[in-house]
Scaffold this motif. Structure first.
Motif, PDB file in Angstrom:
ATOM      1  N   GLY A 127       6.795   8.168   2.423  1.00 10.68           N
ATOM      2  CA  GLY A 127       6.508   6.854   2.026  1.00 10.68           C
ATOM      3  C   GLY A 127       5.439   6.364   2.849  1.00 10.68           C
ATOM      4  O   GLY A 127       5.072   5.195   3.061  1.00 10.68           O
ATOM      5  N   VAL A 128       4.328   7.008   2.746  1.00  9.81           N
ATOM      6  CA  VAL A 128       3.014   6.696   3.342  1.00  9.81           C
ATOM      7  C   VAL A 128       1.955   7.121   2.174  1.00  9.81           C
ATOM      8  O   VAL A 128       0.782   7.734   2.592  1.00  9.81           O
ATOM      9  N   LEU A 129       1.961   6.706   1.166  1.00 11.27           N
ATOM     10  CA  LEU A 129       1.289   6.940   0.037  1.00 11.27           C
ATOM     11  C   LEU A 129      -0.145   6.668   0.083  1.00 11.27           C
ATOM     12  O   LEU A 129      -1.273   7.450   0.583  1.00 11.27           O
ATOM     13  N   ARG A 179      -8.984 -14.562  -6.171  1.00 18.71           N
ATOM     14  CA  ARG A 179     -10.384 -15.064  -5.881  1.00 18.71           C
ATOM     15  C   ARG A 179     -10.164 -16.565  -5.441  1.00 18.71           C
ATOM     16  O   ARG A 179      -9.230 -17.384  -5.961  1.00 18.71           O
ATOM     17  N   GLN A 180     -10.854 -16.782  -4.470  1.00 18.26           N
ATOM     18  CA  GLN A 180     -11.003 -18.456  -4.061  1.00 18.26           C
ATOM     19  C   GLN A 180      -9.837 -18.805  -3.704  1.00 18.26           C
ATOM     20  O   GLN A 180      -9.292 -19.927  -4.019  1.00 18.26           O
ATOM     21  N   GLY A 181      -9.024 -18.324  -2.956  1.00 16.85           N
ATOM     22  CA  GLY A 181      -7.739 -18.662  -2.402  1.00 16.85           C
ATOM     23  C   GLY A 181      -6.580 -18.633  -3.398  1.00 16.85           C
ATOM     24  O   GLY A 181      -5.301 -19.134  -3.071  1.00 16.85           O
ATOM     25  N   SER A 182      -6.914 -18.097  -4.461  1.00 13.46           N
ATOM     26  CA  SER A 182      -5.815 -17.972  -5.616  1.00 13.46           C
ATOM     27  C   SER A 182      -4.722 -16.660  -5.246  1.00 13.46           C
ATOM     28  O   SER A 182      -5.387 -15.946  -4.624  1.00 13.46           O
ATOM     29  N   LYS A 183      -3.562 -16.677  -6.122  1.00 12.81           N
ATOM     30  CA  LYS A 183      -3.100 -15.590  -6.024  1.00 12.81           C
ATOM     31  C   LYS A 183      -3.284 -14.623  -6.824  1.00 12.81           C
ATOM     32  O   LYS A 183      -3.998 -14.705  -7.660  1.00 12.81           O
ATOM     33  N   GLY A 184      -2.975 -13.359  -6.424  1.00 11.47           N
ATOM     34  CA  GLY A 184      -3.403 -12.137  -7.345  1.00 11.47           C
ATOM     35  C   GLY A 184      -2.658 -10.721  -6.790  1.00 11.47           C
ATOM     36  O   GLY A 184      -2.071 -10.818  -5.613  1.00 11.47           O
ATOM     37  N   SER A 185      -2.478  -9.993  -7.469  1.00 12.23           N
ATOM     38  CA  SER A 185      -1.923  -8.650  -7.052  1.00 12.23           C
ATOM     39  C   SER A 185      -2.652  -7.352  -7.619  1.00 12.23           C
ATOM     40  O   SER A 185      -3.421  -7.325  -8.382  1.00 12.23           O
ATOM     41  N   PHE A 186      -2.402  -6.130  -6.853  1.00 10.74           N
ATOM     42  CA  PHE A 186      -3.346  -5.091  -7.116  1.00 10.74           C
ATOM     43  C   PHE A 186      -2.228  -3.710  -7.062  1.00 10.74           C
ATOM     44  O   PHE A 186      -1.349  -3.913  -6.487  1.00 10.74           O
ATOM     45  N   GLY A 187      -2.368  -2.843  -7.826  1.00 14.29           N
ATOM     46  CA  GLY A 187      -1.725  -1.586  -8.013  1.00 14.29           C
ATOM     47  C   GLY A 187      -2.665  -0.492  -8.292  1.00 14.29           C
ATOM     48  O   GLY A 187      -3.620  -0.603  -8.822  1.00 14.29           O
ATOM     49  N   MET A 188      -2.289   0.729  -8.122  1.00 19.94           N
ATOM     50  CA  MET A 188      -2.850   2.280  -8.716  1.00 19.94           C
ATOM     51  C   MET A 188      -1.920   2.813  -9.416  1.00 19.94           C
ATOM     52  O   MET A 188      -0.726   3.097  -9.047  1.00 19.94           O
ATOM     53  N   VAL A 189      -2.651   3.689 -10.426  1.00 20.46           N
ATOM     54  CA  VAL A 189      -1.908   4.622 -11.125  1.00 20.46           C
ATOM     55  C   VAL A 189      -2.724   5.775 -11.219  1.00 20.46           C
ATOM     56  O   VAL A 189      -3.848   5.677 -11.643  1.00 20.46           O
ATOM     57  N   LEU A 190      -2.378   7.158 -10.462  1.00 20.44           N
ATOM     58  CA  LEU A 190      -3.150   8.135 -10.166  1.00 20.44           C
ATOM     59  C   LEU A 190      -2.642   9.376 -10.664  1.00 20.44           C
ATOM     60  O   LEU A 190      -1.663   9.458 -11.152  1.00 20.44           O
ATOM     61  N   ARG A 191      -3.842  10.344 -10.929  1.00 19.66           N
ATOM     62  CA  ARG A 191      -2.985  11.502 -11.514  1.00 19.66           C
ATOM     63  C   ARG A 191      -3.364  12.645 -10.696  1.00 19.66           C
ATOM     64  O   ARG A 191      -4.263  12.457  -9.767  1.00 19.66           O
ATOM     65  N   TYR A 192      -2.346  13.610 -10.689  1.00 21.32           N
ATOM     66  CA  TYR A 192      -2.303  14.721  -9.627  1.00 21.32           C
ATOM     67  C   TYR A 192      -3.669  15.289  -9.691  1.00 21.32           C
ATOM     68  O   TYR A 192      -4.537  15.578  -8.766  1.00 21.32           O
ATOM     69  N   ARG A 245       0.822  -1.354  -0.141  1.00 21.00           N
ATOM     70  CA  ARG A 245      -0.041   0.060  -0.139  1.00 21.00           C
ATOM     71  C   ARG A 245       0.855   1.457  -0.072  1.00 21.00           C
ATOM     72  O   ARG A 245       0.556   2.315  -0.698  1.00 21.00           O
ATOM     73  N   ASP A 246       1.787   1.140   0.780  1.00 24.13           N
ATOM     74  CA  ASP A 246       2.667   2.430   0.628  1.00 24.13           C
ATOM     75  C   ASP A 246       3.939   2.448   0.183  1.00 24.13           C
ATOM     76  O   ASP A 246       4.825   3.427   0.088  1.00 24.13           O
ATOM     77  N   SER A 247       3.967   1.570  -0.686  1.00 22.09           N
ATOM     78  CA  SER A 247       5.160   1.419  -1.741  1.00 22.09           C
ATOM     79  C   SER A 247       4.939   2.105  -3.216  1.00 22.09           C
ATOM     80  O   SER A 247       3.900   1.925  -3.644  1.00 22.09           O
ATOM     81  N   PRO A 248       5.833   3.109  -3.625  1.00 22.46           N
ATOM     82  CA  PRO A 248       5.672   3.654  -5.172  1.00 22.46           C
ATOM     83  C   PRO A 248       5.581   2.677  -6.159  1.00 22.46           C
ATOM     84  O   PRO A 248       5.056   2.931  -7.182  1.00 22.46           O
ATOM     85  N   GLN A 249       5.878   1.337  -6.008  1.00 20.64           N
ATOM     86  CA  GLN A 249       6.095   0.237  -6.664  1.00 20.64           C
ATOM     87  C   GLN A 249       4.549  -0.186  -7.010  1.00 20.64           C
ATOM     88  O   GLN A 249       4.109  -0.460  -8.078  1.00 20.64           O
ATOM     89  N   ASP A 250       3.574   0.118  -6.072  1.00 21.61           N
ATOM     90  CA  ASP A 250       2.138  -0.285  -6.246  1.00 21.61           C
ATOM     91  C   ASP A 250       1.381   0.701  -6.291  1.00 21.61           C
ATOM     92  O   ASP A 250       0.117   0.716  -6.625  1.00 21.61           O
ATOM     93  N   VAL A 251       1.668   1.964  -5.963  1.00 24.37           N
ATOM     94  CA  VAL A 251       0.809   3.291  -5.955  1.00 24.37           C
ATOM     95  C   VAL A 251       1.729   4.431  -6.639  1.00 24.37           C
ATOM     96  O   VAL A 251       2.657   4.756  -5.812  1.00 24.37           O
ATOM     97  N   VAL A 307      -4.412  -6.653 -11.065  1.00 26.66           N
ATOM     98  CA  VAL A 307      -5.409  -5.493 -11.527  1.00 26.66           C
ATOM     99  C   VAL A 307      -4.905  -3.988 -11.099  1.00 26.66           C
ATOM    100  O   VAL A 307      -4.106  -3.851 -10.378  1.00 26.66           O
ATOM    101  N   ILE A 308      -4.975  -2.995 -12.062  1.00 24.19           N
ATOM    102  CA  ILE A 308      -4.483  -1.856 -12.066  1.00 24.19           C
ATOM    103  C   ILE A 308      -5.653  -0.775 -11.937  1.00 24.19           C
ATOM    104  O   ILE A 308      -6.766  -0.853 -12.858  1.00 24.19           O
ATOM    105  N   GLN A 309      -5.607  -0.137 -10.875  1.00 24.35           N
ATOM    106  CA  GLN A 309      -7.021   0.810 -10.663  1.00 24.35           C
ATOM    107  C   GLN A 309      -6.691   2.087 -10.954  1.00 24.35           C
ATOM    108  O   GLN A 309      -5.359   2.652 -10.661  1.00 24.35           O
TER     109      GLN A 309
END
Length: 292
Positions: free
Chosen positions: A239-241, A206-219, A67-73, A185-187
């Protein structure tokens, strides 16, 4: 020939229908967000006071989201926005299994159809177009079903509007892809409600499977939440994105949107009451009351 006329007979509201029943029961995957947030006040309005939290039968959720990593947000300028989304797709779609490259599926959620279309048409996305499909409200029912069934396939990129972030069941049966990380998933926007974001996150892992999430936001999209450019630079440095973005979003919803929602419910309540009474009189053949 028949003469047909349409008469406005009042207004009805889903928000008022629960008051017609002695009991209200429901199931949701975002109960914690509702109870802990401003929407919890609405539960009290409907006398909903008993809650049961049940763990998933599939065990611990395996979603990866730093959540607070620039790699994912990522928070970028308008000029960098499409470029960064495209880079994220390329970075996440490629993975290695036993030293051999194996492609994951990537879902990209947009707040508005116009932004999705602009990204799809942008030259920066040209090399990925052959692997991409668009899932929007304009797609036919048959077309939607086909896209949803094939979405979680190796190398597939699905660009979709936020409406498909809730209740759409994307099933991944590709064990190799699950082993290398599953669907990513990219939001591309910050949801006004945390519950919506939780739903979008839930399109993967979903249903116990692996998955990942990240965000790309505009100012510029963060401005409505009261998040200034100075705030963004500050949270990047600290570092508290996501922590700050989430707090600001919840504050915005509580102070700006929730009062509007509650006032709207109150406004329609009286019309709903009158309309329901009119309907009952009409169905019962009480002509005098209908004409009054």
């Amino acid at each position: 020939k028949s003469l047909v006329g349409r008469l406005h007979c009042g207004g009805f509201s889903y928000a008022e229908i629960p008051h017609l029943y002695n009991g209200v029961m429901g199931v949701t995957g975002t109960l914690q967000q509702i109870v802990d947030g401003p929407d919890g006040a609405l539960l009290r309005d409907y006398n909903i006071s008993k809650f049961t939290y049940m763990p998933s039968v599939y065990g611990t959720n395996k979603l990866v989201f730093a959540r607070d990593s620039p790699q994912d947000v990522a928070i970028v300028s308008n000029a960098e926005y499409f470029i960064r989304i495209n880079e994220e797709i390329w970075a996440r779609i490629k993975s290695l299994q036993a030293g051999v490259e194996y492609h994951r599926a990537v879902f990209v959620f947009f707040e508005e159809l116009s932004t999705l279309q602009a990204f799809y048409d942008d030259p920066v996305f040209a090399k990925l177009k052959g692997h991409a499909v668009m899932l929007t409200e304009k797609v036919s029912a048959i077309g939607k079903d086909g896209i949803i069934r094939a979405a979680a396939s190796s190398g597939q990129v699905v660009l979709m509007t936020k409406a498909f972030g809730r209740g759409t069941d994307f099933i991944c049966n590709d064990k190799r892809m699950i082993d290398v990380g599953g669907v990513h998933v990219i939001q591309t926007f910050l949801s006004e409600q945390m519950a919506e974001e939780v739903q979008i996150m839930g399109r993967t892992a979903r249903q116990g499977s692996k998955g990942s999430f990240g965000m790309v936001l505009r100012y510029k999209d963060l401005d409505k939440f009261g998040i200034s450019l100075q705030d963004i630079e500050s949270i990047k440095a600290k570092g508290v994105l996501y922590s700050v973005l989430n707090a600001k979003r919840n504050e915005y919803y509580s102070e700006t949107l929730f009062p509007i929602v509650r006032d709207s419910v109150k406004v329609i309540a009286e019309e709903f009451k009158e309309s329901t009474s009119f309907l009952k009189d009409a169905l019962a053949g009480r002509v005098a009351q209908v004409n009054s």
